[in-house]
Design a protein around this motif. Sequence first.
Motif, mmCIF file in Angstrom:
data_model
loop_
_atom_site.group_PDB
_atom_site.id
_atom_site.type_symbol
_atom_site.label_atom_id
_atom_site.label_comp_id
_atom_site.label_asym_id
_atom_site.label_seq_id
_atom_site.Cartn_x
_atom_site.Cartn_y
_atom_site.Cartn_z
ATOM 1 N N LEU C 107 1.336 -1.418 0.371
ATOM 2 C CA LEU C 107 0.060 -0.199 0.122
ATOM 3 C C LEU C 107 1.089 1.294 0.100
ATOM 4 O O LEU C 107 0.551 2.283 -0.921
ATOM 5 C CB LEU C 107 -0.564 0.016 0.974
ATOM 6 C CG LEU C 107 -1.965 1.599 1.043
ATOM 7 C CD1 LEU C 107 -3.001 0.671 0.813
ATOM 8 C CD2 LEU C 107 -1.865 1.420 2.864
ATOM 9 N N VAL C 110 2.110 1.809 -3.138
ATOM 10 C CA VAL C 110 1.333 2.317 -4.337
ATOM 11 C C VAL C 110 1.300 3.886 -3.775
ATOM 12 O O VAL C 110 1.521 4.587 -4.859
ATOM 13 C CB VAL C 110 -0.091 1.149 -4.089
ATOM 14 C CG1 VAL C 110 -1.437 2.437 -4.543
ATOM 15 C CG2 VAL C 110 0.441 0.321 -4.199
ATOM 16 N N LEU C 111 1.030 4.511 -3.305
ATOM 17 C CA LEU C 111 0.846 5.317 -2.436
ATOM 18 C C LEU C 111 2.383 6.317 -3.014
ATOM 19 O O LEU C 111 2.048 7.594 -3.561
ATOM 20 C CB LEU C 111 0.993 5.757 -0.877
ATOM 21 C CG LEU C 111 0.258 6.983 -0.053
ATOM 22 C CD1 LEU C 111 -1.473 7.438 -0.824
ATOM 23 C CD2 LEU C 111 0.514 6.814 1.425
ATOM 24 N N GLY C 113 4.073 5.977 -5.526
ATOM 25 C CA GLY C 113 4.234 6.281 -7.173
ATOM 26 C C GLY C 113 2.548 7.249 -7.099
ATOM 27 O O GLY C 113 2.103 7.215 -8.664
ATOM 28 N N ILE C 114 2.129 7.583 -6.943
ATOM 29 C CA ILE C 114 0.822 8.145 -7.220
ATOM 30 C C ILE C 114 1.516 9.547 -7.420
ATOM 31 O O ILE C 114 2.100 10.539 -6.613
ATOM 32 C CB ILE C 114 -0.604 8.797 -6.009
ATOM 33 C CG1 ILE C 114 -0.985 7.222 -5.868
ATOM 34 C CG2 ILE C 114 -1.556 9.780 -6.390
ATOM 35 C CD1 ILE C 114 -2.263 7.412 -5.098
ATOM 36 N N PRO C 115 1.424 10.547 -8.477
ATOM 37 C CA PRO C 115 1.749 11.899 -8.774
ATOM 38 C C PRO C 115 1.021 12.697 -8.096
ATOM 39 O O PRO C 115 0.358 12.821 -7.495
ATOM 40 C CB PRO C 115 1.391 11.594 -10.636
ATOM 41 C CG PRO C 115 0.355 10.446 -10.623
ATOM 42 C CD PRO C 115 0.696 9.702 -9.924
ATOM 43 N N VAL C 117 0.558 16.093 -8.808
ATOM 44 C CA VAL C 117 0.005 16.807 -9.506
ATOM 45 C C VAL C 117 -2.077 15.558 -8.533
ATOM 46 O O VAL C 117 -2.700 16.252 -9.077
ATOM 47 C CB VAL C 117 -0.532 16.495 -10.580
ATOM 48 C CG1 VAL C 117 -0.446 15.130 -11.948
ATOM 49 C CG2 VAL C 117 -0.961 18.015 -11.204
ATOM 50 N N VAL C 118 -1.885 14.948 -8.777
ATOM 51 C CA VAL C 118 -3.635 13.935 -8.775
ATOM 52 C C VAL C 118 -3.279 14.524 -6.609
ATOM 53 O O VAL C 118 -4.570 15.238 -6.361
ATOM 54 C CB VAL C 118 -3.133 12.989 -8.204
ATOM 55 C CG1 VAL C 118 -3.850 12.191 -7.823
ATOM 56 C CG2 VAL C 118 -3.271 12.163 -10.022
ATOM 57 N N PHE C 119 -2.120 14.490 -5.958
ATOM 58 C CA PHE C 119 -1.655 15.194 -4.188
ATOM 59 C C PHE C 119 -2.679 16.364 -4.043
ATOM 60 O O PHE C 119 -3.407 16.370 -3.796
ATOM 61 C CB PHE C 119 -0.687 14.706 -4.210
ATOM 62 C CG PHE C 119 -0.582 13.630 -3.760
ATOM 63 C CD1 PHE C 119 -1.032 13.229 -2.111
ATOM 64 C CD2 PHE C 119 0.169 13.072 -3.909
ATOM 65 C CE1 PHE C 119 -0.417 11.206 -1.832
ATOM 66 C CE2 PHE C 119 0.571 11.202 -3.755
ATOM 67 C CZ PHE C 119 0.020 11.268 -2.159
ATOM 68 N N TRP C 122 -5.979 16.331 -5.353
ATOM 69 C CA TRP C 122 -6.790 16.267 -4.155
ATOM 70 C C TRP C 122 -7.110 17.121 -3.150
ATOM 71 O O TRP C 122 -7.729 17.682 -2.018
ATOM 72 C CB TRP C 122 -6.091 15.132 -3.574
ATOM 73 C CG TRP C 122 -7.009 14.319 -2.318
ATOM 74 C CD1 TRP C 122 -8.123 14.045 -2.157
ATOM 75 C CD2 TRP C 122 -6.890 14.433 -0.991
ATOM 76 N NE1 TRP C 122 -8.663 13.362 -0.793
ATOM 77 C CE2 TRP C 122 -8.059 13.916 -0.283
ATOM 78 C CE3 TRP C 122 -5.937 15.470 0.061
ATOM 79 C CZ2 TRP C 122 -7.647 14.043 1.178
ATOM 80 C CZ3 TRP C 122 -5.797 15.303 0.979
ATOM 81 C CH2 TRP C 122 -6.478 14.601 1.586
ATOM 82 N N VAL C 150 1.831 13.634 3.633
ATOM 83 C CA VAL C 150 1.010 12.168 3.195
ATOM 84 C C VAL C 150 1.853 11.292 1.966
ATOM 85 O O VAL C 150 2.465 10.543 2.120
ATOM 86 C CB VAL C 150 -0.404 13.200 2.420
ATOM 87 C CG1 VAL C 150 -1.075 11.098 2.113
ATOM 88 C CG2 VAL C 150 -1.661 13.277 3.696
#
Lengths: 263, 270, 284
Positions: C107, C110-111, C113-115, C117-119, C122, C150
């Motif tokens: 998990l 994966v976290l 690897g989140i770009p 720009v998506v953070f 959000w 985060v």
Amino acid sequence: MNKGKPKLNQYSIETQKLNLFYGKTPVLKEVNLQIKRGLVTSIIGPSGSGKTSFLTVLNRLTDLIPAARVDGSVFVNGENLFAPDVDTIQLRRRVGMIFQKPVPFPFSIQKNMVLPLREHGMKDRRQQAERVETVLRDVGLWEEVKDRLSHSAGLLSGGQQQRLCIARALALKPEILLMDEPCSALDPISTAAIESLIQSLKGRYTIVIVTHNLAQARRISDETAFFWNVEGIGQLVESAPTEILFEAPADPLTKAYVHGIRG
Amino acid sequence: MLCTGVAVGVGLFFFWLIGDIFLKGAPGITWEFLWDEPENAGRKGGIAPVLVSTAAILLVTLGTAVPIGFGTAVFLAEFSQGKTTLGRMVRRALDVLASVPSIIFGLFGNAVFSHWMGLGFSILSGGLTLACMVLPILIRTIEAGLRAVPLSTRLSAAALGLSRVAVLRDLIFPAAVPSLAAGLLLGLGRALSETAALIFTSGYVSRMPESLLDSGRSLSVHIYDLAMNVPGGDTHAYASAWVLIVLLFSINGLTALCLDHWGKTRMRGL
Amino acid sequence: MSLARTERMLYAGCRLASICSGLIVLFIGFFLFKESLPLLLKINPMRFLNDPGWHPTEGQFGLFPMFAGSLLITVGAMIVAAPLGIILAVFCRFFAPRKIANAYQALLSVLSGIPSVVFGLWGLVVLAPIIRHVQPPGVSLLAGVLVLAVMILPTIALSANAAMTSVPFEYLQGAAALGFSKWQRVWGVAIPAARPGIVTGMILGAGRAIGETMVVLMVCGNVVQVPDSVFDPVRTLTANIALEMSYALSDHRAALFVSGLMLLFVVMGFVAISESIRAKVIEK
């Protein structure tokens, strides 16, 4: 063979005052050894006495170890091994080597056999197939694998893998075969198969075999050389026909070693 | 228990974030969204040109980075083996490069590719900038794959009188294929996630690009622009983020498969 | 003969490729410096910190508020993420059953690897409005700190976990034999023994935080000011570059490159510190 080359004497390999260093650490000191053509010579001695290192000098695998340095001279078929014009690739074709652990390449049995042949210029498929069958028969593997030449070599048993490696080396028609404890990773049945294979190759090839197993050395070899570890440096103590070395060694150290282990 | 509490809290937070993107993004995903040109600054219409630009940027990136990265990895793993001065210096330089922030790559790309080389704001500028950025991770992964070929294989190949070229071509490269694929995918994921380095190298024109010298807006830049500069662009920003995340997760999944395969071939003990 | 030539060509090609890869980082330094130079020669470099404001088109180059913004965001994110990261690593290593620990690590990766720009998206759409309820305007130092925390949490947690995994089992066994409770074993033995690895991970995280652009650009409000409270909007060095680069000309552009150069130095400093820690550990 080798027309126009220096006249061949009875020795396949001759070392004179051979010293080997890894960096500044001496590994072998002043080894003078003559290995007779067509016979099986075994090299015995305790761990750390430089047996394997000695073997790797003979086909110049030491070249791949960056810090290794050799001095003294080695003659293979009367030619200086360390002369500047020696083609190591051709040299290693003529001096094959088998390792302690079998090392099949990660592809099919067929490709394992054919790759070195192709590299050494045999392009014709029929010729290749003939040669592969001949040597696989020589090592007694043909009947076991002829129907699955396209299977991965990694699926063979340890003993079969080792025989495949021997066949792969033999396919290049070497004159000399170096074997570094070829049976130490194998079970007794595979060991017996390899030993009888070595017996059957006698006369056609000069074989040098490093072994820990004194009984094996007695069973299969004509000549035996005994190495000893003197303050961390490998030295040749004595070499003689196997019978003599085991029954009436000249050196007390040899006597102690061959008797000590025998109990 | 404190630890468990924190772990559960962070886990929930994570699902909140992912769930938010998936739930708000999913309704916007239609064929029209993927096939149409954006209208009204992206509030309406789709993201087709954005997808095309993204793909073009990634192609330029990998097309440049893979040959250079592969050559470097082969040099480091096979020729230099960490013993030559050049090898050590290159490895050091790559370690530093890996820690350079992406906005710095943006400045660099803008100065070199857009201005100095005269490529302007273009897909080519952006792709080349990203190529510099993904090199370290690409090289590291490929090098690890090459090094994983055991010494015993190399020695017995040499003992058969195989030349170095043959050893590389027939033994080492095939064994390194999964790691090459993994490195490629890791680099792809990294490039796909990148925004800051692209804003002023590939630019943010959202028309369908006609050549590599046109400016093209990447998916990540599109999300940024919709969220920040377009009031009412949230819905499509979320839908685009959904597409980006799904692409990235697929890439991660493929990478894991490659590395898994790599581990298995190694384990077969050959 | 031709074989030797193939080998030589292969060698030359690979060597050339590695020289190219090695030179990139030098080029980056060189071009950043080259673009900054006109302005560096023209004005006293201290003015980047002392000028009363940031009006680059009018000859005022005060980068101090941006510098403060970057620093505050980074420190804040570290204060939030470091303890959480260590606690998560302890959870995975000592308290969670094997399967849950593995799933949790998956998990976290994966976290990571989140770009960004998506953070940012959000943070802008979900988090900022929540903060606005407490204290407008919502986009603020606090929002940036939380989202960045985060973002760097996985880096810190995963490297702390790796460091704790490499603590020799004998240490823990020895501590257990001395009658230490599990809690004492973790805080008294495992964490001190893993400290170099944990610190390295934290520095890596800090480097990522100070270099991060998209999140701070999207959720911090981008007002050039030294904030009075965590609810005030701020602008960081990175956001400043991203906002103005596309239209900046001459001295303004050079000033942005100067701020890039400053950023590069800070990040290199972080790398040097973490390298020296690693070198010390290897020495031992």
